[in-house]
Design an enzyme around this catalytic site. Structure first.
Site, PDB file in Angstrom:
ATOM      1  N   ASP A   1     -10.101   3.735   5.258  1.00 48.15           N
ATOM      2  CA  ASP A   1     -10.476   2.327   5.100  1.00 48.15           C
ATOM      3  C   ASP A   1     -11.988   2.145   5.231  1.00 48.15           C
ATOM      4  O   ASP A   1     -12.501   1.047   5.012  1.00 48.15           O
ATOM      5  CB  ASP A   1      -9.771   1.472   6.168  1.00 48.15           C
ATOM      6  CG  ASP A   1      -8.682   0.591   5.569  1.00 48.15           C
ATOM      7  OD1 ASP A   1      -8.636   0.479   4.328  1.00 48.15           O
ATOM      8  OD2 ASP A   1      -7.904   0.013   6.348  1.00 48.15           O
TER       9      ASP A   1
ATOM     10  N   GLN B   1      -3.776  -1.080  10.102  1.00 47.70           N
ATOM     11  CA  GLN B   1      -3.717  -2.391   9.447  1.00 47.70           C
ATOM     12  C   GLN B   1      -4.304  -3.464  10.361  1.00 47.70           C
ATOM     13  O   GLN B   1      -3.905  -3.591  11.522  1.00 47.70           O
ATOM     14  CB  GLN B   1      -2.253  -2.723   9.076  1.00 47.70           C
ATOM     15  CG  GLN B   1      -2.091  -4.021   8.331  1.00 47.70           C
ATOM     16  CD  GLN B   1      -2.790  -4.035   6.962  1.00 47.70           C
ATOM     17  OE1 GLN B   1      -2.751  -3.053   6.221  1.00 47.70           O
ATOM     18  NE2 GLN B   1      -3.440  -5.138   6.630  1.00 47.70           N
TER      19      GLN B   1
ATOM     20  N   LYS C   1       0.838  -1.206   0.000  1.00 46.71           N
ATOM     21  CA  LYS C   1       0.000   0.000   0.000  1.00 46.71           C
ATOM     22  C   LYS C   1       0.867   1.248   0.000  1.00 46.71           C
ATOM     23  O   LYS C   1       0.618   2.203  -0.726  1.00 46.71           O
ATOM     24  CB  LYS C   1      -0.921  -0.007   1.231  1.00 46.71           C
ATOM     25  CG  LYS C   1      -2.025  -1.054   1.162  1.00 46.71           C
ATOM     26  CD  LYS C   1      -2.742  -1.197   2.499  1.00 46.71           C
ATOM     27  CE  LYS C   1      -3.739  -2.349   2.477  1.00 46.71           C
ATOM     28  NZ  LYS C   1      -4.306  -2.651   3.797  1.00 46.71           N
TER      29      LYS C   1
END
Ligand code: NAD
Length: 294
Positions: free
Chosen positions: A120, A97, A53
């Site tokens: 996200d 994450q 990412k």
């Protein structure tokens, strides 16, 4: 023979479009979008995902910063860092994450992220907005899947969809998105009776389980669009291999469109993360976000 929904190619195109938008932003002296990534522990898959990412973000010209913590980090330390990032004008997007090592509670930590920087789309406020059909930031993997389904180029209204997997990250938000598109959606999961029967009704079948080889050719309606979200690392003599939930060689001759693993949903997830960061940046600077994605 099915059309291959090539996520790698489509994601590269999206990333090029984001890069183009950045060139325009560059001229306005506002500084570049900045993504902060929080990584806890040493989960090998998480280390790979974070590095992918960040690499993709930096390749198109975003700044990224990584905050890495040992698995025994106290939740107070994470909450304090998130507060600092929430308050920083320099940071536009914050990515935590997942999964977090126990006993950390991902809901509690995700809830501390400002919904305006939640790139996200996992904060309960953004999930709630998706639920009521007013999405702000939506989760990246379902956005990527929806994009792939739209490249199948068929009217979505009235299609029967079966989403196998009901996680907060993939199955549930994707089911909501497809409902919004006018599909009739069934969410199946580990406790579903006669999963094969449900799958056979699907015009669009999405497998998001992490159970390699779950979806066999005999479970797929001829002409269906099959999206394989699953990624499982399997040890082989040569090292390891990434495999999906779908038995590709059985399903490909029956379906009319199918995603490969790897190179299907994975790259689309990254592209939509970048798209969400750009959106957060545009909103922070009162620019209208370009609707080049969904
Ligand atoms: P999860 O473990 O949170 O959820 C899995 C879901 O699948 C659960 O609802 C469970 O009930 C269901 N399930 C599992 N085995 C099943 C079975 N045999 N029959 C029926 N249902 C079953 O996982 P997740 O976070 O949603 O991820 C699912 C898969 O997608 C994993 O392989 C993960 O690595 C992958 N993933 C890929 C991407 C990507 O970008 N390609 C992103 C996120 C997750």
């Amino acid at each position: 023979m099915a059309i291959l929904l090539n996520g790698k190619k489509i994601a590269a195109k999206l990333q090029a479009q984001i890069k183009e938008t950045l060139q325009e932003i560059k001229l306005s002296n506002l500084g570049m979008p900045r993504l902060a990534v929080i990584l806890v522990g040493e989960n090998p898959a998480s280390l790979i995902y974070v590095s992918r990412k960040r690499k993709a973000a930096e390749e198109i010209g975003f700044f990224t910063e990584l905050y890495q913590y040992p698995s025994h980090v106290l939740k107070e330390v994470l909450l304090e860092k998130i507060q600092e990032l929430n308050n920083s004008d320099q940071v536009h997007g914050i990515l935590l994450q997942l999964p977090l090592p126990l006993p950390l509670d991902s809901f509690e930590i995700l809830s501390a992220i400002s919904p305006l920087k939640d790139v996200d789309g996992l904060h309960f406020s953004n999930m709630g907005k998706l639920m009521i059909g007013r999405p702000h930031f939506s989760p990246c993997t379902p956005l990527g899947c929806l994009h792939l389904i739209k490249t199948w180029n068929q009217e979505l209204h009235g299609k029967n969809v079966v989403v196998v997997g009901r996680s907060i990250l993939v199955g549930r938000p994707l089911a909501l998105m497809l409902l919004e598109e006018g599909c009739t959606v069934t969410i199946a999961h580990r406790q579903t009776d006669d999963l094969a029967h449900h799958c056979l009704q699907a015009d669009i079948l999405i497998a998001a389980t992490g159970s390699p080889g779950l979806i066999r050719g005999s479970w797929v309606k001829p002409g269906a669009c099959v999206i394989d979200v699953g990624i499982t690392r399997i040890e082989t003599k040569q090292g390891y291999q990434l495999v999906g939930d779908v038995v590709f060689k059985e399903v490909e001759p029956i379906a009319s469109a199918i995603t490969p693993v790897p190179g299907g949903v994975g790259p689309m997830t990254v592209a939509y993360l970048l798209s969400n960061v750009l959106k957060a940046y545009c909103l922070a600077h009162n620019l209208s976000p370009r609707p080049f994605c969904l």
